[in-house]
Write a protein that holds these residues in place. Structure first.
Motif, PDB file in Angstrom:
ATOM      1  N   GLY A  55       1.148  -1.353  -0.013  1.00  0.00           N
ATOM      2  CA  GLY A  55       0.139  -0.338   0.252  1.00  0.00           C
ATOM      3  C   GLY A  55       0.868   1.573  -0.743  1.00  0.00           C
ATOM      4  N   GLY A  56       1.822   1.254   0.179  1.00  0.00           N
ATOM      5  CA  GLY A  56       3.542   2.671   0.404  1.00  0.00           C
ATOM      6  C   GLY A  56       3.960   1.850   1.455  1.00  0.00           C
ATOM      7  N   ASN A  83      -7.578  -2.760   2.574  1.00  0.00           N
ATOM      8  CA  ASN A  83      -7.223  -0.789   1.758  1.00  0.00           C
ATOM      9  C   ASN A  83      -7.232  -1.108   0.491  1.00  0.00           C
ATOM     10  OD1 ASN A  83      -7.072   1.277   1.441  1.00  0.00           O
ATOM     11  ND2 ASN A  83      -5.364   1.296   2.731  1.00  0.00           N
ATOM     12  N   ILE A 112      -5.637  -3.583   8.385  1.00  0.00           N
ATOM     13  CA  ILE A 112      -4.926  -2.944   7.439  1.00  0.00           C
ATOM     14  C   ILE A 112      -4.015  -3.788   6.689  1.00  0.00           C
ATOM     15  CG2 ILE A 112      -5.340  -1.192   6.430  1.00  0.00           C
ATOM     16  CD1 ILE A 112      -5.732  -0.784  10.333  1.00  0.00           C
ATOM     17  N   ASN A 144      -3.543  -3.929   2.142  1.00  0.00           N
ATOM     18  CA  ASN A 144      -3.532  -3.455   0.932  1.00  0.00           C
ATOM     19  C   ASN A 144      -3.815  -4.222  -0.086  1.00  0.00           C
ATOM     20  OD1 ASN A 144      -2.097  -3.285  -2.221  1.00  0.00           O
ATOM     21  ND2 ASN A 144      -3.047  -1.353  -1.436  1.00  0.00           N
ATOM     22  N   THR A 178      -1.237  -6.665  -1.264  1.00  0.00           N
ATOM     23  CA  THR A 178      -0.800  -7.944  -0.553  1.00  0.00           C
ATOM     24  C   THR A 178      -1.374  -9.434   0.186  1.00  0.00           C
ATOM     25  OG1 THR A 178      -0.139  -5.226   0.599  1.00  0.00           O
ATOM     26  CG2 THR A 178       0.732  -7.357   2.005  1.00  0.00           C
TER      27      THR A 178
HETATM   28  C1  LIG Z   1      -1.728   9.957   2.664  1.00  0.00           C
HETATM   29  C2  LIG Z   1      -2.249   8.825   2.944  1.00  0.00           C
HETATM   30  C3  LIG Z   1      -2.790   7.734   1.895  1.00  0.00           C
HETATM   31  C4  LIG Z   1      -2.510   6.430   2.105  1.00  0.00           C
HETATM   32  N1  LIG Z   1      -3.737   5.804   0.995  1.00  0.00           N
HETATM   33  C5  LIG Z   1      -3.546   4.400   0.838  1.00  0.00           C
HETATM   34  C6  LIG Z   1      -4.354   3.657  -0.132  1.00  0.00           C
HETATM   35  O1  LIG Z   1      -4.696   3.952  -0.567  1.00  0.00           O
HETATM   36  N2  LIG Z   1      -4.329   2.723  -0.333  1.00  0.00           N
HETATM   37  C7  LIG Z   1      -2.997   1.840   0.123  1.00  0.00           C
HETATM   38  O2  LIG Z   1      -3.517   0.084   0.091  1.00  0.00           O
HETATM   39  N3  LIG Z   1      -2.387   2.820   1.436  1.00  0.00           N
HETATM   40  C8  LIG Z   1      -2.471   3.611   1.774  1.00  0.00           C
HETATM   41  N4  LIG Z   1      -2.030   4.198   3.069  1.00  0.00           N
HETATM   42  C9  LIG Z   1      -1.131   3.520   3.675  1.00  0.00           C
HETATM   43  C10 LIG Z   1      -1.766   3.000   4.564  1.00  0.00           C
HETATM   44  O3  LIG Z   1      -1.832   3.932   5.628  1.00  0.00           O
HETATM   45  C11 LIG Z   1      -1.326   1.546   4.943  1.00  0.00           C
HETATM   46  O4  LIG Z   1      -0.137   1.893   5.162  1.00  0.00           O
HETATM   47  C12 LIG Z   1      -1.628   0.459   3.900  1.00  0.00           C
HETATM   48  O5  LIG Z   1      -3.003   0.846   3.942  1.00  0.00           O
HETATM   49  C13 LIG Z   1      -0.968  -1.032   4.823  1.00  0.00           C
HETATM   50  O6  LIG Z   1      -1.545  -1.764   3.981  1.00  0.00           O
HETATM   51  P1  LIG Z   1      -0.431  -3.303   3.277  1.00  0.00           P
HETATM   52  O7  LIG Z   1       1.103  -3.015   4.894  1.00  0.00           O
HETATM   53  O8  LIG Z   1      -0.797  -4.351   2.644  1.00  0.00           O
HETATM   54  O9  LIG Z   1       0.273  -1.745   2.071  1.00  0.00           O
HETATM   55  C14 LIG Z   1      -1.688   5.853   2.408  1.00  0.00           C
HETATM   56  C15 LIG Z   1      -1.205   6.602   3.740  1.00  0.00           C
HETATM   57  C16 LIG Z   1      -0.813   7.492   4.015  1.00  0.00           C
HETATM   58  C17 LIG Z   1      -0.483   8.600   5.243  1.00  0.00           C
END
Ligand SMILES: Cc1cc2nc3c(=O)[nH]c(=O)nc-3n(C[C@H](O)[C@H](O)[C@H](O)COP(=O)(O)O)c2cc1C
Ligand code: SF4
Ligand code: FES
Lengths: 446, 157
Positions: A53-54, A79, A205, A207, A210
Motif C-alpha cells: 500500500g505504500g 484497503n 489493515i 492493501n 498485499t
Molecule cells: C495519506 C495516505 C494515504 C494512503 N492511501 C493508501 C491507499 O489508498 N491504499 C493503501 O493500500 N494504502 C494507503 N496508505 C497506506 C496505509 O496507511 C497503510 O499503510 C496500508 O494500507 C497498509 O497495508 P499494507 O501493509 O498491506 O501496505 C496511505 C497512507 C497515507 C499516509
C-alpha cells in the motif's frame, strides 16, 4: 516469468468464479484450514512479503502484533481506497481478479482470528465495486465465505464499505474512522490498530495487492515466493505506469528489476518524439528521480531508497522533457492541500502555503527567496504531524527543488513559464485538435 | 418538510445495518442511499439519515461535509468530473478541461441553466494510464480527445 498476481489477467471473464476455480482458485483454502493460525503467520513472515500500500511494512510481522485471545472480536480491513496519484493497480486487481483478493482475505482473517472484514473501496470506483460485490456473492454461495468455511469451524464474513471521495481515508486510521461512520481523520498512534483499531478491537489493515499475494504464498510456500525478487525485496510487485510511454498500464515484475529496462521492455519506451526528463517511481508522494538516476536504479525497496526515493505504491509517473516541473509540483501541491484533513497546523497551513508559492512561481511572479521558503516550510512539515500526508508533499518539494532547481530559477528570471509561453501570450489556452494533442490515440493499456 | 425514506431504501438500510456492530457505522452508506433517493443532501435529507440511525444531525452534517462525493447542493442530471491531476495533465488533460469549460459555458463548480450538466475538476481517478480521464455520474471515460468529448456529451440526453 512466473506471475503471482496477474496470471489470469488475460483470460476472458477472469473476474468470475468458474474461471478462478478452473485455474486452481480457492483450492488452497483446504490446505490453509489444516494449518494452525500461527503457522500461517510464520509462513507469511518467511516469505518476506511487505505491504504494497505504500509503507512496505512486513506483513507477517504486522499480523503477529494482534493479540491471540482478546476478549472481543478482531477485524480485517482491506484497503481498496487507491487514491495516490499515478496509482491504478488495485483497480486492475479488483476488476480482473476479485476472487484472488477474497481468497487472500480469508487467509489473513484465519491467521489473525478475524470473524468480520470490510473492504474499504473508493467511492468513485463503479466497475471494481460491482465486480467485487458479484464475486463476494459467488464466494458466499460456494461456502468460501460465511459460516463454517468449507465445513471447518472457521467462519468469516466479508463486506464492502464504500468511501466517499477523500484521499486521506487511504491512511489506515482514517480508514477505520470512515468505516465507523465518522469523518475520515487519522488517529494519533499509538495505540496501533493491531491493538486497538476498528471499533476499538484489534485490527489488521492490508492493501489489496498485499492480500492478493497470499494464495500463492500459502499454496507454493514461503520459499517459492522468497526465491523471486531480491533477498530483501522478495516476490513480485505491480507497477502502474502512466505518462507518454507507448504502453501505459499495469505490469507485474519481480522486485529488483532495472527501472530503465522496465520502461523499455514493459512500457514500450517513450512515445515518438518524447524525451525522458524524470520519473516519479512510487506514486505522487515519493521523491522524483532524474533521467540519469533512472539508468541506475532497480525496482526494489533498497535500491530506490539508496537513490533517495521510495517504492511506495508502485504508481510510476513518467515526465517528458517538455512538461514543466514547476507546474508538475504545483499540481501535486494543490492535491495535498486539498486532501489535508486539517487536524494538524503544519500540514494544513504548510500544504496551503506551498501551493500558493508554487502558483506564483509557475506564473513567473516568484522570487529567489520563495525557493528557500519552500524548503523551510517543507522542513517544518515533515515528521511533525499525526499522519504522513504532510511528509508526502514535503518530500516531493525537496526533491524537485534539489534536482530541478534550474527550472524554478528560470521561471523567476524569465518572469513567465517557458513551457507555457503560448498560454501566457494569448491570455487563454489554445484548443488543440486531437492530432496535435500529446498522446497517440492507438496506445494500448492493461 | 419531513423527508421519509421509501420502503425500498428502508429494506436496503436494514440490510446494511446488519453488517456493523452499531448504527452510526452505517452513516456513509446511508448517506449514499439518501443522496440517491432525495437528489442531494439537504438539511431535511440529513435529518432523515440522523433519525433512522438514531444519531444527531450534527454528526451526520459533520460527516457529509467531510467527503466530496456527498452533494450538499443540487447538481445537474449529469455531473461531469474531469481529472486535474498530474498524469492526466501530462497527457493533455488541461486542454480537455478548457475544452469542457468552453463547450458547456461553465466554470468548475457551476451547473447549466437547464440543470443538465454540472462541471467539476476532481483529483486522480486511478485512470492515469488511460488519461485524460473523466467520470460522468458513475461511468468512467478515458483517453479523451475533444472529438470524444463531443461524442460523449451529445450521447447524453
Ligand atoms: C495519506 C495516505 C494515504 C494512503 N492511501 C493508501 C491507499 O489508498 N491504499 C493503501 O493500500 N494504502 C494507503 N496508505 C497506506 C496505509 O496507511 C497503510 O499503510 C496500508 O494500507 C497498509 O497495508 P499494507 O501493509 O498491506 O501496505 C496511505 C497512507 C497515507 C499516509
Ligand atoms: S498530517 Fe495532514 S492529513 Fe494527516 S492528520 Fe495531520 S492534517 Fe490530517
Ligand atoms: S492523474 Fe488523472 S486519473 Fe490519475
Amino acid at each position: 516469468m512466473e506471475t503471482i498476481l496477474t496470471p489470469n489477467f488475460n483470460l476472458p471473464d477472469s473476474h468470475t468464479l468458474p474461471v478462478y476455480e478452473k485455474t486452481g482458485g480457492y483450492k488452497t483454502l483446504h490446505k490453509l484450514l489444516k494449518m494452525r493460525p500461527d503457522e500461517v503467520i510464520e509462513e507469511v513472515k518467511k516469505s518476506g512479503l511487505r505491504g504494497r500500500g505504500g509503507a512496505g511494512f512486513g506483513t507477517g510481522l504486522k499480523w503477529s502484533f494482534v493479540p491471540k485471545d482478546p476478549p472481543g472480536p478482531r477485524y480485517l480491513c482491506v484497503n481498496a481506497d487507491e487514491g495516490e496519484p499515478g496509482t491504478f493497480k488495485d483497480r486492475a486487481l479488483l476488476e480482473k481478479d476479485p476472487h484472488r483478493l477474497i481468497e487472500g482475505s480469508v487467509m489473513c482473517a484465519y491467521a489473525i482470528g478475524a470473524a468480520v472484514g470490510y473492504i474499504y473501496i473508493r467511492g468513485e470506483f463503479d466497475l471494481p465495486y460491482r465486480r467485487i460485490e458479484a464475486a463476494l456473492q459467488e464466494a458466499y454461495q460456494k461456502g468460501y465465505l460465511g459460516k463454517n468455511i468449507l465445513g471447518s469451524p472457521f467462519s468469516f464474513d466479508l463486506y464492502t464499505h464504500q468511501g466517499a471521495g477523500a484521499y486521506i481515508c487511504g491512511e489506515e486510521t482514517a480508514l477505520l474512522n470512515s468505516i465507523e461512520g465518522k469523518r475520515g481523520e487519522p488517529r494519533i498512534k499509538p495505540p496501533f490498530p493491531a491493538i486497538s483499531g476498528l471499533f476499538g478491537a484489534p485490527t489488521v489493515i492490508n492493501n489489496v495487492e498485499t492480500l492478493s499475494a497470499l494464495p500463492y504464498i500459502i499454496e507454493k510456500g514461503a520459499e517459492a515466493y522468497a526465491s523471486i525478487g531480491t533477498p530483501k525485496s522478495t516476490g513480485t510487485k505491480l507497477f502502474s505506469v502512466s505518462g507518454p510511454v507507448k504502453k501505459p498500464g499495469v505490469y507485474e515484475v519481480p522486485l529488483g528489476y532495472p527501472l530503465r529496462k522496465f520502461l523499455d521492455e514493459y512500457a514500450g519506451g517513450l512515445m515518438e518524439g518524447k524525451i525522458l526528463k524524470a520519473v516519479i517511481p512510487g506514486g505522487s508522494s515519493v521523491p522524483v528521480l532524474t533521467a540519469q538516476e533512472v539508468e541506475e536504479v532497480n525496482l526494489d525497496y533498497e535500491s530506490l531508497q539508496e537513490h533517495g526515493s521510495m517504492l511506495g505504491s508502485g504508481g510510476m509517473i513518467v515526465i517528458p522533457d517538455d512538461f514543466c516541473m514547476v507546474h508538475a509540483l504545483e499540481i501535486l501541491a494543490h492535491f495535498y492541500s486539498h486532501e489535508s484533513c486539517g487536524q494538524c497546523s503544519p500540514c494544513r497551513e504548510g500544504t496551503a502555503w506551498i501551493y500558493k508559492i508554487l502558483k506564483r512561481l509557475e506564473k513567473g511572479q516568484g522570487t529567489p527567496e520563495d525557493l528557500d521558503l519552500l524548503i523551510d516550510i517543507s522542513n517544518g512539515m515533515a515528521g511533525q504531524t499525526i499522519c504522513v500526508l504532510s511528509d508526502a508533499l514535503a518530500m516531493p518539494v525537496k526533491s524537485f527543488l534539489a534536482k530541478f532547481k534550474n527550472e524554478f530559477e528560470e521561471h523567476i528570471s524569465l518572469g513567465y513559464c517557458p513551457h507555457r509561453a503560448s498560454f501566457r501570450t494569448s491570455g487563454a489556452p489554445t484548443y488543440l485538435s486531437s492530432d496535435q494533442l500529446l498522446w497517440s490515440p492507438r496506445f494500448q493499456s492493461l | 418538510m419531513i423527508l421519509k425514506f421509501s420502503k425500498n431504501s428502508k429494506t436496503k438500510i436494514d440490510e446494511i445495518l446488519e453488517r456493523y456492530p452499531n448504527k452510526q457505522a452505517a452513516t456513509l452508506p446511508v448517506l449514499f442511499i439518501a443522496q440517491r433517493e432525495f437528489g442531494h443532501l439537504s438539511r431535511e435529507a440529513m435529518e432523515a439519515v440522523a433519525k433512522i440511525l438514531e444519531t444527531s444531525y450534527a454528526h451526520v452534517y459533520g460527516v457529509a461535509t467531510f467527503y466530496t462525493l456527498y452533494n450538499k447542493k443540487p447538481v445537474g442530471k449529469y455531473h461531469v468530473q474531469i481529472c486535474g491531476n498530474l498524469s492526466c495533465s501530462i497527457m493533455g488533460g488541461e486542454n480537455i478541461q478548457e475544452y469542457l469549460k468552453k463547450k458547456l459555458k461553465l466554470n468548475f463548480g457551476e451547473t447549466t441553466q437547464d440543470g443538465k450538466f454540472t462541471l467539476s475538476s476532481v483529483e486522480c481517478l486511478a485512470s492515469c494510464g488511460t488519461g485524460p480521464a473523466m467520470q460522468i455520474n458513475e461511468a468512467y471515460y478515458e483517453k479523451l480527445t475533444p472529438e470524444k468529448v463531443d461524442e460523449i456529451l451529445n450521447s447524453l440526453k
